[in-house]
Design an enzyme around this catalytic site. Structure first.
Site, mmCIF file in Angstrom:
data_model
loop_
_atom_site.group_PDB
_atom_site.id
_atom_site.type_symbol
_atom_site.label_atom_id
_atom_site.label_comp_id
_atom_site.label_asym_id
_atom_site.label_seq_id
_atom_site.Cartn_x
_atom_site.Cartn_y
_atom_site.Cartn_z
ATOM 1 N N ASP A 202 0.835 -1.060 0.036
ATOM 2 C CA ASP A 202 -0.091 -0.067 -0.017
ATOM 3 C C ASP A 202 0.880 1.301 -0.016
ATOM 4 O OD1 ASP A 202 -2.072 1.819 0.153
ATOM 5 O OD2 ASP A 202 -3.313 0.459 1.421
ATOM 6 N N HIS A 248 -13.555 -0.762 -6.674
ATOM 7 C CA HIS A 248 -14.593 0.107 -6.731
ATOM 8 C C HIS A 248 -14.320 1.633 -6.480
ATOM 9 C CE1 HIS A 248 -15.904 -0.099 -2.110
ATOM 10 N NE2 HIS A 248 -14.801 0.391 -2.598
#
Length: 343
Positions: A202, A248
């Protein structure tokens, strides 16, 4: 077509007042009302004294919480939490206080006031309001970024409770969680599959709080934390790549970029696991209404969208994957695992 009933009118009125219910929750969380009520309940005046709030206004807030099913008022002016209300306490492992606080933060809520503009134009209201995309804004506001990470941790617990045992990872050796945040989900997967090694990937701010999470799960020795930008590249070396609540967040072109970077490093026998809601082709009642509200939240705040199985298939194929299957997770989770393999 039949005529609308009184119940239909009442449903609309309830929806109109829904934002007030949400703001009641937000105020309760910001003031830590649930923490101050404690296990057995207390007089509103005592809570106000501790908080330094207006006694009359505090009682009015507590009454609204009681009317919403989050508290009870067993005696005039004395309030106690219901089981539902205890979820707002910050000292519970199943707390949703951070989730409530983040999603009702003024920064998040303000863009919703421009939903009609986003519907007219297709533009992301957040970007126009703040002159930055959502994740760029988080990078410049560390406290909000911390709150977002904490809310994602609380939102992921439901998935982490059911997903690991459904993944069928007996033949895998290593899994990379792309955009894995603080490692809540990856820690649960590594705990359930002790033969696996993991890579948490990340941005620096996204993974900033992963150390305590991985330590608490006892998996630090089997998990490497790597920082970077998944729009540029992803780590090599795993036979399973996981994307949970990442796809998403982005438009189709950016999703294909992320998937393309995974396709470039995944071995021929590897697996890509996308964990997201999968919308039915028509609204058929099979998903919670919140999934469709999440789709609108992507529109106004982030720029992504929720997708159907056909749309996931198209994205995977554009990036060089074949869709191998879609598995709906059991309740209480409301999302699915979309499995893809190199084409």
């Amino acid at each position: 077509m039949t005529e609308p009933t009184a119940a239909d009118r009442g449903a609309i009125m309830s929806a109109v007042f829904g934002y007030m219910t949400a703001q009641t929750l937000a105020a309760a969380v910001r003031l830590k009302i649930a923490d101050h009520l404690g296990e057995t309940g207390r007089p509103a005046a005592d809570v106000a004294s501790e908080l330094g709030t207006d006694p009359g206004a505090t009682r009015r807030l507590l009454r609204a919480l009681a009317a919403s099913g989050l508290a009870t008022e067993p005696r005039p002016g004395v309030f106690a939490l219901t089981p539902r209300g205890t979820l707002l306490r910050t000292d519970r492992p199943d707390s949703v206080a951070e989730f409530v606080g983040m999603f009702l933060d003024p920064t998040m809520v303000s863009a919703w006031g421009h939903l009609d503009d986003s519907v007219r134009t297709g533009r992301v209201a957040f970007d126009d309001l703040f002159g930055s995309d959502f994740f760029g804004f988080l990078a410049k506001h560390p406290e909000l970024s911390r709150a977002f990470n904490a809310s994602m941790r609380q939102g992921t617990r439901e998935t982490a409770a059911v997903l690991p045992r459904m993944l069928g990872l007996d033949g895998a050796t290593s899994i990379t969680d792309v955009g894995g945040g603080d490692g809540t989900l990856l820690a649960a997967i590594l705990t359930a599959h002790p033969h696996l090694r993991g890579v948490l990937f990340d941005s620096p701010q996204g993974s900033a709080e992963s150390g305590p999470v991985l330590d608490a799960a006892g998996v630090t020795g089997r998990c490497e934390v790597t920082t970077g930008d998944f729009f540029a590249a992803v780590p090599t070396g795993s036979d399973v790549y996981l994307l949970k609540s990442i796809v998403h967040d982005w438009d189709d072109e950016r999703v294909v970029t992320i998937l393309g970077h995974i396709r470039a490093v995944i071995p021929p026998e590897g697996r890509l696991l996308i964990v997201e809601p999968v919308l039915p082709e028509t609204v058929d009642g099979s998903l919670r209404p919140t999934m469709y509200l999440s789709d609108l939240n992507m529109l106004v705040n982030v720029g992504g969208r929720e997708r159907t199985e056909a749309e996931f298939r198209s994205l995977c194929e554009r990036a060089g994957f074949s869709l191998a299957g879609v598995t709906r997770l059991p309740a209480p989770a409301a999302i699915s695992v979309i499995e893809a393999v190199p084409a």
